[in-house]
Design an enzyme around this catalytic site. Sequence first.
Site, PDB file in Angstrom:
ATOM      1  CB  SER A 111       7.655   0.582   6.225  1.00 32.66           C
ATOM      2  OG  SER A 111       8.770   1.076   6.911  1.00 32.66           O
ATOM      3  CG  HIS A 119       9.331   5.926  13.201  1.00 37.24           C
ATOM      4  ND1 HIS A 119      10.023   6.471  12.141  1.00 37.24           N
ATOM      5  CD2 HIS A 119      10.086   4.906  13.669  1.00 37.24           C
ATOM      6  CE1 HIS A 119      11.146   5.793  11.968  1.00 37.24           C
ATOM      7  NE2 HIS A 119      11.213   4.846  12.884  1.00 37.24           N
TER       8      HIS A 119
HETATM    9  N1  LIG Z   1      13.489   3.410   1.667  1.00 36.45           N
HETATM   10  C1  LIG Z   1      13.475   2.630   2.716  1.00 36.45           C
HETATM   11  O1  LIG Z   1      14.475   2.491   3.450  1.00 36.45           O
HETATM   12  C2  LIG Z   1      12.221   1.861   3.039  1.00 36.45           C
HETATM   13  C3  LIG Z   1      12.176   1.119   4.220  1.00 36.45           C
HETATM   14  C4  LIG Z   1      11.045   0.329   4.462  1.00 36.45           C
HETATM   15  C5  LIG Z   1      10.000   0.293   3.554  1.00 36.45           C
HETATM   16  N2  LIG Z   1      10.064   1.063   2.429  1.00 36.45           N
HETATM   17  C6  LIG Z   1       8.946   0.942   1.475  1.00 36.45           C
HETATM   18  O2  LIG Z   1       9.259  -0.101   0.566  1.00 36.45           O
HETATM   19  C7  LIG Z   1       8.588   0.123  -0.693  1.00 36.45           C
HETATM   20  C8  LIG Z   1       9.598   0.057  -1.833  1.00 36.45           C
HETATM   21  O3  LIG Z   1      10.560   1.090  -1.645  1.00 36.45           O
HETATM   22  P1  LIG Z   1      11.595   1.517  -2.794  1.00 36.45           P
HETATM   23  O4  LIG Z   1      12.486   2.539  -2.193  1.00 36.45           O
HETATM   24  O5  LIG Z   1      12.161   0.300  -3.416  1.00 36.45           O
HETATM   25  O6  LIG Z   1      10.566   2.197  -3.820  1.00 36.45           O
HETATM   26  P2  LIG Z   1      10.861   3.311  -4.922  1.00 36.45           P
HETATM   27  O7  LIG Z   1      12.165   3.038  -5.585  1.00 36.45           O
HETATM   28  O8  LIG Z   1      10.629   4.679  -4.336  1.00 36.45           O
HETATM   29  O9  LIG Z   1       9.706   2.994  -5.988  1.00 36.45           O
HETATM   30  C9  LIG Z   1       8.380   3.375  -5.779  1.00 36.45           C
HETATM   31  C10 LIG Z   1       7.554   2.811  -6.920  1.00 36.45           C
HETATM   32  O10 LIG Z   1       6.199   3.219  -6.729  1.00 36.45           O
HETATM   33  C11 LIG Z   1       5.725   3.677  -7.987  1.00 36.45           C
HETATM   34  N3  LIG Z   1       4.605   4.594  -7.847  1.00 36.45           N
HETATM   35  C12 LIG Z   1       4.555   5.748  -7.150  1.00 36.45           C
HETATM   36  N4  LIG Z   1       3.351   6.326  -7.322  1.00 36.45           N
HETATM   37  C13 LIG Z   1       2.636   5.506  -8.158  1.00 36.45           C
HETATM   38  C14 LIG Z   1       1.338   5.541  -8.729  1.00 36.45           C
HETATM   39  N5  LIG Z   1       0.505   6.553  -8.474  1.00 36.45           N
HETATM   40  N6  LIG Z   1       0.938   4.527  -9.552  1.00 36.45           N
HETATM   41  C15 LIG Z   1       1.772   3.495  -9.827  1.00 36.45           C
HETATM   42  N7  LIG Z   1       3.022   3.401  -9.310  1.00 36.45           N
HETATM   43  C16 LIG Z   1       3.438   4.402  -8.495  1.00 36.45           C
HETATM   44  C17 LIG Z   1       6.932   4.369  -8.606  1.00 36.45           C
HETATM   45  O11 LIG Z   1       6.714   4.569  -9.983  1.00 36.45           O
HETATM   46  P3  LIG Z   1       7.539   5.679 -10.812  1.00 36.45           P
HETATM   47  O12 LIG Z   1       8.849   5.000 -11.156  1.00 36.45           O
HETATM   48  O13 LIG Z   1       6.671   5.940 -11.982  1.00 36.45           O
HETATM   49  O14 LIG Z   1       7.741   6.881  -9.909  1.00 36.45           O
HETATM   50  C18 LIG Z   1       7.986   3.315  -8.311  1.00 36.45           C
HETATM   51  O15 LIG Z   1       7.893   2.259  -9.234  1.00 36.45           O
HETATM   52  C19 LIG Z   1       7.892   1.481  -0.553  1.00 36.45           C
HETATM   53  O16 LIG Z   1       6.575   1.273  -0.172  1.00 36.45           O
HETATM   54  C20 LIG Z   1       8.680   2.142   0.577  1.00 36.45           C
HETATM   55  O17 LIG Z   1       7.912   3.122   1.248  1.00 36.45           O
HETATM   56  C21 LIG Z   1      11.138   1.822   2.135  1.00 36.45           C
END
Ligand SMILES: NC(=O)c1ccc[n+]([C@@H]2O[C@H](COP(=O)([O-])OP(=O)(O)OC[C@H]3O[C@@H](n4cnc5c(N)ncnc54)[C@H](OP(=O)(O)O)[C@@H]3O)[C@@H](O)[C@H]2O)c1
Length: 218
Positions: A111, A119
């Site tokens: 991120s 932050h």
């Molecule tokens: N949201 C934002 O604006 C933002 C900005 C910058 C970076 N990010 C980062 O970018 C990445 C992707 O974000 P996203 O919003 O697309 O993700 P997301 O939709 O929240 O998906 C998270 C994934 O992680 C999996 N997961 C969680 N715990 C797990 C475990 N113990 N073992 C295996 N898998 C696990 C979830 O599986 P389940 O489906 O089984 O729950 C899901 O497939 C994340 O690291 C997030 O922090 C987000």
Amino acid sequence: MKALVAGSTGETGRRIVEELIKRDIPVRTFVRDITKAQEILPPSVEIVPGDVLKPETISAAMEGCTVVLCATGARPSFDPTGPYQVDFVGTKNLVDTAKAKGIEHFVLVSSMCVSQFFHPLNLFWLILFWKKQAEEYLQKSGLTYTIVRPGGLKNEDNSDAIIMKAADSLFEGSIPRQKVAQVCVEALHIPASRNKIVEVITQPDSTNQPIAELFANV
Ligand SMILES: NC(=O)c1ccc[n+]([C@@H]2O[C@H](COP(=O)([O-])OP(=O)(O)OC[C@H]3O[C@@H](n4cnc5c(N)ncnc54)[C@H](OP(=O)(O)O)[C@@H]3O)[C@@H](O)[C@H]2O)c1
């Protein structure tokens, strides 16, 4: 090349799977919930059950893969250990197994702003802090890596240009998840992506550049 995608049921992970399939790269998805995965992922895709917090499941899933893409992330919850567990320990477990299995390239979705301890996002159980610890663990592992730090993620794609900068250069902005997925998957074929941390957002008034050029300029 064969790719293992962790976090493939997530909003970014499923797009990474799509981009791999578009490029005919064999893909195995690593999921916690098979039924959910079958609803979300294309029917042709290989699905292997597991959890990044259970190293033995990672080892079985990584067998025969040559590259790993990680788009896991703690879901918002009241569990104060969520980000520590998923974003640090989970990624560390993936890195350790990747090292043991001789994985050729590890792409991590991290991120923007992970270096900023004060932050506001760190109010969510220090999520940025733990992502930074995971990045450092990967960097020190000796694996070939690409760390992609996106700005705010959006589900809607657009035709805006991708802006890519070096670590700790961007502090605001957003990017469609599809474009993050494209950057992650293209990185596998671009030598200039190796052992780099890049920050990515999109901007409407900028000129589109090929992803290889973007990596070469960081
Ligand atoms: N949201 C934002 O604006 C933002 C900005 C910058 C970076 N990010 C980062 O970018 C990445 C992707 O974000 P996203 O919003 O697309 O993700 P997301 O939709 O929240 O998906 C998270 C994934 O992680 C999996 N997961 C969680 N715990 C797990 C475990 N113990 N073992 C295996 N898998 C696990 C979830 O599986 P389940 O489906 O089984 O729950 C899901 O497939 C994340 O690291 C997030 O922090 C987000």
